[in-house]
Design a protein around this motif. Structure first.
Motif, PDB file in Angstrom:
ATOM      1  N   TYR A  36      16.923  33.801 -31.380  1.00  0.00           N
ATOM      2  CA  TYR A  36      16.040  33.342 -30.307  1.00  0.00           C
ATOM      3  C   TYR A  36      16.142  31.826 -30.154  1.00  0.00           C
ATOM      4  O   TYR A  36      16.249  31.304 -29.039  1.00  0.00           O
ATOM      5  N   GLY A  37      16.131  31.113 -31.277  1.00  0.00           N
ATOM      6  CA  GLY A  37      16.247  29.657 -31.242  1.00  0.00           C
ATOM      7  C   GLY A  37      17.581  29.200 -30.670  1.00  0.00           C
ATOM      8  O   GLY A  37      17.632  28.297 -29.825  1.00  0.00           O
ATOM      9  N   MET A  38      18.661  29.813 -31.122  1.00  0.00           N
ATOM     10  CA  MET A  38      19.990  29.443 -30.620  1.00  0.00           C
ATOM     11  C   MET A  38      20.115  29.734 -29.126  1.00  0.00           C
ATOM     12  O   MET A  38      20.635  28.912 -28.367  1.00  0.00           O
ATOM     13  N   ASN A  39      19.629  30.886 -28.693  1.00  0.00           N
ATOM     14  CA  ASN A  39      19.680  31.228 -27.266  1.00  0.00           C
ATOM     15  C   ASN A  39      18.783  30.317 -26.433  1.00  0.00           C
ATOM     16  O   ASN A  39      19.140  29.960 -25.312  1.00  0.00           O
ATOM     17  N   THR A  40      17.645  29.930 -26.985  1.00  0.00           N
ATOM     18  CA  THR A  40      16.767  28.990 -26.273  1.00  0.00           C
ATOM     19  C   THR A  40      17.456  27.642 -26.133  1.00  0.00           C
ATOM     20  O   THR A  40      17.413  27.015 -25.070  1.00  0.00           O
ATOM     21  N   GLY A  41      18.104  27.176 -27.199  1.00  0.00           N
ATOM     22  CA  GLY A  41      18.869  25.933 -27.118  1.00  0.00           C
ATOM     23  C   GLY A  41      19.942  25.996 -26.049  1.00  0.00           C
ATOM     24  O   GLY A  41      20.149  25.044 -25.290  1.00  0.00           O
ATOM     25  N   LEU A  42      20.616  27.129 -25.961  1.00  0.00           N
ATOM     26  CA  LEU A  42      21.640  27.329 -24.941  1.00  0.00           C
ATOM     27  C   LEU A  42      21.046  27.239 -23.536  1.00  0.00           C
ATOM     28  O   LEU A  42      21.625  26.615 -22.647  1.00  0.00           O
ATOM     29  N   GLU A  43      19.892  27.833 -23.343  1.00  0.00           N
ATOM     30  CA  GLU A  43      19.218  27.752 -22.036  1.00  0.00           C
ATOM     31  C   GLU A  43      18.857  26.302 -21.693  1.00  0.00           C
ATOM     32  O   GLU A  43      18.968  25.892 -20.539  1.00  0.00           O
ATOM     33  N   LYS A  44      18.457  25.527 -22.687  1.00  0.00           N
ATOM     34  CA  LYS A  44      18.114  24.112 -22.459  1.00  0.00           C
ATOM     35  C   LYS A  44      19.355  23.304 -22.094  1.00  0.00           C
ATOM     36  O   LYS A  44      19.284  22.367 -21.297  1.00  0.00           O
ATOM     37  N   VAL A  45      20.513  23.659 -22.672  1.00  0.00           N
ATOM     38  CA  VAL A  45      21.783  23.025 -22.296  1.00  0.00           C
ATOM     39  C   VAL A  45      22.017  23.214 -20.805  1.00  0.00           C
ATOM     40  O   VAL A  45      22.366  22.278 -20.082  1.00  0.00           O
ATOM     41  N   LYS A  46      21.823  24.433 -20.339  1.00  0.00           N
ATOM     42  CA  LYS A  46      22.032  24.739 -18.923  1.00  0.00           C
ATOM     43  C   LYS A  46      21.028  24.003 -18.039  1.00  0.00           C
ATOM     44  O   LYS A  46      21.389  23.477 -16.989  1.00  0.00           O
ATOM     45  N   GLU A  47      19.769  23.969 -18.470  1.00  0.00           N
ATOM     46  CA  GLU A  47      18.728  23.289 -17.682  1.00  0.00           C
ATOM     47  C   GLU A  47      18.986  21.794 -17.562  1.00  0.00           C
ATOM     48  O   GLU A  47      18.773  21.205 -16.506  1.00  0.00           O
ATOM     49  N   LYS A  48      19.437  21.173 -18.653  1.00  0.00           N
ATOM     50  CA  LYS A  48      19.595  19.713 -18.692  1.00  0.00           C
ATOM     51  C   LYS A  48      21.007  19.247 -18.346  1.00  0.00           C
ATOM     52  O   LYS A  48      21.257  18.049 -18.241  1.00  0.00           O
ATOM     53  N   HIS A  49      21.932  20.186 -18.193  1.00  0.00           N
ATOM     54  CA  HIS A  49      23.321  19.863 -17.813  1.00  0.00           C
ATOM     55  C   HIS A  49      23.945  18.829 -18.747  1.00  0.00           C
ATOM     56  O   HIS A  49      24.456  17.801 -18.306  1.00  0.00           O
ATOM     57  N   VAL A  50      23.909  19.116 -20.043  1.00  0.00           N
ATOM     58  CA  VAL A  50      24.498  18.212 -21.029  1.00  0.00           C
ATOM     59  C   VAL A  50      25.775  18.830 -21.608  1.00  0.00           C
ATOM     60  O   VAL A  50      25.972  20.045 -21.536  1.00  0.00           O
ATOM     61  N   SER A  51      26.624  17.986 -22.179  1.00  0.00           N
ATOM     62  CA  SER A  51      27.861  18.472 -22.798  1.00  0.00           C
ATOM     63  C   SER A  51      27.884  18.175 -24.299  1.00  0.00           C
ATOM     64  O   SER A  51      28.903  18.384 -24.948  1.00  0.00           O
ATOM     65  N   LYS A  52      26.752  17.673 -24.816  1.00  0.00           N
ATOM     66  CA  LYS A  52      26.679  17.315 -26.231  1.00  0.00           C
ATOM     67  C   LYS A  52      25.536  18.052 -26.913  1.00  0.00           C
ATOM     68  O   LYS A  52      24.488  18.289 -26.316  1.00  0.00           O
ATOM     69  N   TRP A  53      25.751  18.371 -28.189  1.00  0.00           N
ATOM     70  CA  TRP A  53      24.830  19.183 -28.984  1.00  0.00           C
ATOM     71  C   TRP A  53      24.607  18.483 -30.316  1.00  0.00           C
ATOM     72  O   TRP A  53      25.570  18.076 -30.961  1.00  0.00           O
ATOM     73  N   LEU A  54      23.359  18.351 -30.723  1.00  0.00           N
ATOM     74  CA  LEU A  54      23.021  17.773 -32.023  1.00  0.00           C
ATOM     75  C   LEU A  54      22.242  18.813 -32.810  1.00  0.00           C
ATOM     76  O   LEU A  54      21.144  19.206 -32.411  1.00  0.00           O
ATOM     77  N   ALA A  55      22.829  19.269 -33.907  1.00  0.00           N
ATOM     78  CA  ALA A  55      22.185  20.276 -34.754  1.00  0.00           C
ATOM     79  C   ALA A  55      21.754  19.598 -36.047  1.00  0.00           C
ATOM     80  O   ALA A  55      22.587  19.261 -36.880  1.00  0.00           O
ATOM     81  N   ASP A  56      20.448  19.389 -36.183  1.00  0.00           N
ATOM     82  CA  ASP A  56      19.898  18.799 -37.407  1.00  0.00           C
ATOM     83  C   ASP A  56      19.469  19.945 -38.311  1.00  0.00           C
ATOM     84  O   ASP A  56      18.427  20.553 -38.121  1.00  0.00           O
ATOM     85  N   MET A  57      20.317  20.220 -39.300  1.00  0.00           N
ATOM     86  CA  MET A  57      20.080  21.338 -40.203  1.00  0.00           C
ATOM     87  C   MET A  57      19.658  20.863 -41.587  1.00  0.00           C
ATOM     88  O   MET A  57      19.698  21.645 -42.539  1.00  0.00           O
ATOM     89  N   ALA A  58      19.258  19.610 -41.707  1.00  0.00           N
ATOM     90  CA  ALA A  58      18.935  19.027 -43.012  1.00  0.00           C
ATOM     91  C   ALA A  58      17.906  19.854 -43.777  1.00  0.00           C
ATOM     92  O   ALA A  58      17.980  19.959 -44.997  1.00  0.00           O
ATOM     93  N   ASN A  59      16.972  20.461 -43.067  1.00  0.00           N
ATOM     94  CA  ASN A  59      15.912  21.227 -43.726  1.00  0.00           C
ATOM     95  C   ASN A  59      15.985  22.719 -43.425  1.00  0.00           C
ATOM     96  O   ASN A  59      15.005  23.437 -43.590  1.00  0.00           O
TER      97      ASN A  59
END
Length: 135
Positions: free
Chosen positions: A35-58
């Motif tokens: 759900y989180g990954m798919n939501t992030g994907l939807e936000k990519v489409k909404e914001k029209h960005v070509s860059k992704w930052l995945a903060d997985m530190a925690n």
């Protein structure tokens, strides 16, 4: 301001870097992870960005089934949405580190660049300055 916020994940649009920033904050069940990954994907489409930052530190471990889903289902859709560059801040969890490196290694699309970091600010700086090479 957060675009999405749950106990396991917060998603931001970082206007300075022009990316979607996924900040994982613990273990995510398969359902929550997808759900989180798919939501992030939807936000990519909404914001029209070509860059992704995945903060997985925690972030906790990613199951083998979720790794497979990420590579076979989710990544092709992410690329189709226009993402070409990703900066990944590695987890402190050794099992997550192994999973993320396997996901990155299994990526075979040459139009996509992924780089790993231990520090969030270094990841942001790299992503902000990165310009993909035209093939």
């Amino acid at each position: 301001m957060a675009l999405f916020e749950e106990k396991y994940l917060t998603i931001h649009h970082n206007e300075d870097v022009q990316c979607i920033h996924m900040q994982w904050t613990g273990f995510a069940t398969t359902e929550n992870y997808k759900y989180g990954m798919n939501t992030g994907l939807e936000k990519v489409k909404e914001k029209h960005v070509s860059k992704w930052l995945a903060d997985m530190a925690n972030m906790g471990a990613i199951s083998p089934n979720d790794q497979k889903w990420t590579n076979e289902d989710w990544f092709p859709r992410l690329l189709e949405a226009g993402i070409r560059t990703a900066a990944v801040v590695m987890s402190k969890d050794v099992f997550n580190q192994l999973a993320v490196k396997k996901i990155g290694k299994d990526m075979t699309d040459n139009s996509y660049t992924m780089h790993f970091f231990d520090d969030l600010e270094e990841a942001k700086d790299w992503l902000k300055d990165f310009e993909p090479q035209n093939s």
